[in-house]
Enzyme design. Structure first.
Site, PDB file in Angstrom:
ATOM      1  N   LYS A 487     101.085  21.753 -27.581  1.00 18.71           N
ATOM      2  CA  LYS A 487     101.667  20.478 -27.142  1.00 18.71           C
ATOM      3  C   LYS A 487     102.891  20.738 -26.272  1.00 18.71           C
ATOM      4  CE  LYS A 487     104.239  20.425 -31.448  1.00 18.71           C
ATOM      5  NZ  LYS A 487     104.244  19.981 -32.845  1.00 18.71           N
ATOM      6  N   ARG A 585     106.959  10.167 -41.125  1.00 20.64           N
ATOM      7  CA  ARG A 585     106.934   9.910 -39.689  1.00 20.64           C
ATOM      8  C   ARG A 585     105.653   9.136 -39.432  1.00 20.64           C
ATOM      9  NH1 ARG A 585     107.222  15.090 -35.690  1.00 20.64           N
ATOM     10  NH2 ARG A 585     105.293  15.533 -36.797  1.00 20.64           N
ATOM     11  N   TYR A 714     133.843  20.672 -11.839  1.00 17.85           N
ATOM     12  CA  TYR A 714     134.138  19.246 -12.001  1.00 17.85           C
ATOM     13  C   TYR A 714     135.212  18.993 -13.063  1.00 17.85           C
ATOM     14  CZ  TYR A 714     129.985  17.747  -9.376  1.00 17.85           C
ATOM     15  OH  TYR A 714     129.065  17.499  -8.406  1.00 17.85           O
ATOM     16  N   MET A 763     124.680  19.968 -12.122  1.00 16.69           N
ATOM     17  CA  MET A 763     123.263  19.648 -12.147  1.00 16.69           C
ATOM     18  C   MET A 763     122.382  20.854 -11.796  1.00 16.69           C
ATOM     19  SD  MET A 763     121.143  16.711 -10.110  1.00 16.69           S
ATOM     20  CE  MET A 763     122.090  15.327 -10.692  1.00 16.69           C
TER      21      MET A 763
HETATM   22  C1  LIG Z   1     104.346  20.944 -33.791  1.00 19.53           C
HETATM   23  C2  LIG Z   1     103.525  20.883 -34.972  1.00 19.53           C
HETATM   24  C3  LIG Z   1     103.176  22.052 -35.670  1.00 19.53           C
HETATM   25  C4  LIG Z   1     103.699  23.410 -35.335  1.00 19.53           C
HETATM   26  O1  LIG Z   1     104.948  23.625 -35.949  1.00 19.53           O
HETATM   27  P1  LIG Z   1     105.710  25.010 -35.747  1.00 19.53           P
HETATM   28  O2  LIG Z   1     106.865  24.925 -36.640  1.00 19.53           O
HETATM   29  O3  LIG Z   1     106.086  25.066 -34.312  1.00 19.53           O
HETATM   30  O4  LIG Z   1     104.761  26.066 -36.110  1.00 19.53           O
HETATM   31  C5  LIG Z   1     102.281  21.925 -36.708  1.00 19.53           C
HETATM   32  N1  LIG Z   1     101.783  20.720 -37.049  1.00 19.53           N
HETATM   33  C6  LIG Z   1     102.128  19.580 -36.431  1.00 19.53           C
HETATM   34  C7  LIG Z   1     101.542  18.306 -36.875  1.00 19.53           C
HETATM   35  C8  LIG Z   1     103.020  19.617 -35.357  1.00 19.53           C
HETATM   36  O5  LIG Z   1     103.352  18.492 -34.746  1.00 19.53           O
END
Ligand SMILES: *Cc1c(COP(=O)(O)O)cnc(C)c1O
Length: 819
Positions: A487, A585, A714, A763
């Site tokens: 992801k 969540r 700055y 920046m």
């Molecule tokens: C991102 C994620 C992981 C991976 O977690 P890591 O700590 O990076 O290994 C596993 N499961 C879900 C649902 C995630 O969103």
């Protein structure tokens, strides 16, 4: 010219049992079914590694391979296949290579040591190539498997072998010695680093010296073997030293002249000299080792000096870059020979992002083969690898062009004429491998095809990614699947580049955050199953079109998906059910599982592929009780669901630290995220099994003298404690180097020294206090790498490594390496 043994001869050499059902002549040894080029004359060794080679026999058979070395016959019947059965397949491979080596009476240099083996091997090759026909390990094939495959290449045209041997545990060197059978031993730099497989550095040295036990001659550094002079005394030794004036080669003076390194030494009681075209410490020492080896082998000091001065850098890495017109460019500046061509073509074949694959190749200068035989081999490799377009440069390729059976082919006499015609070739949306002998100057082609990068780049080492994957694989019980989390552009590390690597190395699943990310992977040829963590109902049609599998975490999502499936007449679509075991969540909570089961039970539109949950703090001991509670909630939920469904599903809860710390919670699959990229709070930094894959680097745009009284940047926030110097570098918060790093909070590595930022981060740029460092415009500056790690940066500004990694903005070009 190729070696060939009948299968009966091989059976005898490796003392195998099993029946020979059809005759065969074997010239190729195979250990990886992804590398099959010429199946009929290949012998596949079913090695026992992280994966059992026996599982790949069927693949190899389908690809046309008929000869196998195994430790048991497979259950399925495979007509016409010969199975040579041995107790240990690796032993058999090594015995065969050792037998082959014995057939030849040639000088063989055996190289070992901690650092520099590959460079020295390649340099000795450059240095002695003019009058010798040399066989050597391709790249750094120096392991228990790499060495036998390398030695197998020896044929009767060779008159010198140069092989390196690498070991990691006791006992390995005796085996490599038996295969290489070196006549001249060369010891490279011995590091002091503590090595995992050995109690002490001394033990490791003793093991390494076993390579030399039958050598007629040994080349080494006096200081490296202080404790071993007695035992070596009986042998012919060529000793070099910078301190001991009775050494065979005593280097007594070293200075830098116009960017080169000038050395004077005493040899045979005379003063001799040598100019090295490199200045860094490691290259200089490697050059001295080559110098000593040449002298030991009888080259004159004048020849040695003249050739060493012309040494060129050795690059073992393939670089994958974004090219113009949506092309991907694989840049291989390595010597062009047939073995490295094959390795590069394999890497090209791993790429799925474009349908079309193009090879730009120069003439190959490889001694030991007749031109026609050589180009026949090249042409065969090119067809085996299914190259769509072949662009040959050089008069030999022109001469043999009729050998190439490729859909589109173009030939040019030299690089300049190709460059002139380049735009007419309309290269677009293709993956292009650029591979040329050094003298062809192919870097000009690469410069013309690669997208110009702003000088801040994120380098991703794909080998490290792979070894991190293997680090976790090794922890898993057989049968536990791996879902790799890609992801957010693979945590900022790339898209198809990382996914291709994972697909090629057979992870089971990929996971992305959003549908669009999944679509991007499908469009670049990724065929692995992909789970989408946050599927948007508006994109369900695309999700299904691209065969992406949604994670359903609420009744709303589930209802909408079922409704969609009903309307589209989709049946049994694979979905994943997310349980909220404590993160709060997204996900079904414990009390919702029962009504969920009612819905799932009677539902023909979906098939539950997996049930999963997510740990909140698997890395943190403080929360271990909570983690156990999560496990309990998860177990109750999946049991209920499986009961209702009447079939078993894949169950998974572990993220990276979960894999490391909760071996009982791996179930059927683990979800490997940040560990793949080299970060895991549960793995100590000393454990070199896990390494960061990314290096963020930039360059110095200007160096200024600044007085203590002045302010910098700055809002006049920065100043130096005393009169000094600052360097401005090409990275700012728009690249992901957050403002929080300003005013001394963040540090960067400038020519090896860690220096603080000064003033506010702007920046596109920021300033470093380089008062105490030697630095000039254009110098490289490291933001993070293996030394200053992502974890350190996270600590500096009070965040987590995940954020540092994913913050690197898309403006920063990614460059991928593969060695
Ligand atoms: C991102 C994620 C992981 C991976 O977690 P890591 O700590 O990076 O290994 C596993 N499961 C879900 C649902 C995630 O969103």
């Amino acid at each position: 010219m190729q070696n060939s043994y009948t299968i009966n001869e091989i059976k005898h050499i490796i003392t195998a049992t099993g029946e020979i059902v059809s005759d065969a002549a074997i010239s190729i040894l195979l250990t990886d079914t992804r590398r099959i080029n010429n199946p009929t004359c290949s012998l596949f060794f079913a090695l026992d590694g992280r994966r059992d080679g026996h599982d790949f026999i069927a693949d190899a058979y389908t690809a046309g391979v008929r000869n196998f070395v195994v430790n048991h016959q497979p259950d399925t019947i495979m007509p016409d296949a010969n199975f040579l059965v041995v107790a240990n397949v690796l032993d058999a491979l090594q015995v065969l290579a050792a037998h082959h080596r014995k057939q030849f009476n040639l000088d063989v240099i055996g190289i070992t040591g901690s650092n520099g083996k590959t460079i020295i091997k390649e340099w000795l090759y450059q240095l002695m190539n003019p009058e010798r026909n040399i066989v050597r390990n391709p790249k750094s094939y120096n392991s228990q498997i790499g060495v036998p495959l390398s030695v197998w290449q020896i044929n009767d045209t060779h008159n010198l072998g140069i092989f390196e041997a690498g070991i990691s545990i006791p006992g390995e060197m005796d085996r490599l010695e038996a295969i290489i059978q070196p006549t001249i031993g060369v010891l490279t730099h011995m590091g002091t680093a503590h090595d995992e497989g050995f109690e002490t550095p001394q033990d490791k040295l003793i093991e390494k010296l076993k390579l030399f036990k039958n050598c007629k001659q040994i080349v080494y550094n006096y200081e490296a073997l202080l404790d071993h002079h007695e035992e070596l005394k009986s042998r012919e030794c060529f000793v070099w030293s910078r301190q001991f004036n009775l050494a065979d080669l005593y280097v007594f003076s070293e200075t830098t002249i116009q960017g080169k390194y000038y050395m004077r030494a005493i040899y045979k009681e005379k003063e001799i000299e040598c100019l090295v075209p490199f200045r860094d410490e490691a290259s200089v020492e490697n050059a001295i080792v080559c110098w000593a080896t040449m002298l030991a082998m009888g080259y004159s000091p004048a020849d040695a000096d003249e050739r060493i001065e012309r040494l060129s850098t050795v690059s073992m890495r393939l670089e994958l870059k974004h090219g113009i017109n949506d092309c991907s460019i694989i840049d291989d500046s390595y010597n062009s020979d047939i073995q490295s061509l094959e390795i590069a073509l394999n890497f090209l074949n791993q790429q799925n992002q474009h349908q079309k694959k193009t090879l730009i190749l120069s003439d190959i200068y490889q001694s030991g083969l007749q031109q026609e035989a050589l180009y026949k081999q090249v042409a065969q490799l090119v067809s085996a690898k299914q190259i769509d377009r072949f662009i040959g440069v050089g008069t030999f390729l022109q001469e043999y062009k009729q050998l190439f059976d490729v859909h589109q082919k173009h030939f040019y006499a030299d690089t300049a004429s190709l460059l002139k015609d380049l735009s007419k070739l309309h290269l677009h949306e293709e993956t292009i491998l650029i591979k040329g002998s050094r003298s062809f100057g192919f870097e000009k082609i690469s410069r013309a095809l690669v997208q110009k990068a702003h000088e801040t780049i994120l380098e991703i080492n794909l080998n490290t990614l792979l070894s991190n994957l293997n680090f976790y694989k090794a922890k898993l019980e057989p049968g536990v699947k791996i879902m790799a989390m890609v992801k957010a552009f693979s945590y900022g590390s790339g898209t198809f580049e990382v996914a291709n690597m994972l697909q090629y190395n057979k992870v089971d699943y990929l996971a992305v955050a959003y549908t669009d990310e999944g679509i991007a992977l499908r469009e670049t040829g990724i065929t692995l199953p992909i789970m989408v963590l946050n599927p948007e109902p508006l994109a369900y049609d695309k999700l299904v079109t691209y065969k992406l599998e949604p994670a359903l975490y609420s009744f709303t999502l589930l209802d909408e998906f079922v409704k969609f499936a009903q309307e589209e007449e989709v049946l049994g679509y694979p979905v994943h059910i997310k349980i909220d075991s404590g993160m709060h969540r997204v996900g079904f909570e414990a009390f919702e599982v029962e009504p969920l089961c009612d819905l799932l039970e009677i539902n023909p539109y979906i098939r539950v592929q997996s049930v999963y949950s997510h740990f909140v703090a698997s890395d943190n001991e403080l929360h271990d009780m909570f983690t156990m509670q999560q496990i309990n909630i998860f177990e109750t939920a999946f049991k209920q669901i499986e009961d209702a469904l009447g079939y078993t599903v894949i169950k998974h809860i572990s993220n990276t630290s979960g894999i490391s710390r909760w071996p009982n919670a791996r179930y059927d699959m683990v979800r490997l995220g940040i560990g793949l990229y080299g970060v895991d709070a549960a793995v100590p930094r000393e454990d070199t099994g896990l390494q960061p894959v990314a290096t963020l680097k930039t360059t110095v745009s200007q160096v200024k003298k600044v007085a203590a009284a002045e302010t910098i940047g700055y809002s006049r926030n920065g100043s130096l404690k005393a009169d000094g110097k600052i360097a401005t570098v090409r990275i700012g918060y728009a690249d992901g180097y957050l403002r929080a790093f300003g005013n001394g909070v963040g540090k960067m590595l400038v020519n090896g020294t860690l220096v603080p930022t000064v003033g506010n981060i702007t920046m596109d740029m920021c300033m470093l206090d380089v008062s105490n460092v030697e630095v000039k415009e254009g110098d490289e500056v490291i933001v993070f790498n293996q030394q200053q790690r992502i974890e350190d940066l996270a600590q500096q500004i009070g965040t987590i490594p995940y954020e540092i990694l994913t913050n690197v903005s898309q403006r920063v070009k990614r460059v991928y390496f593969y060695e």
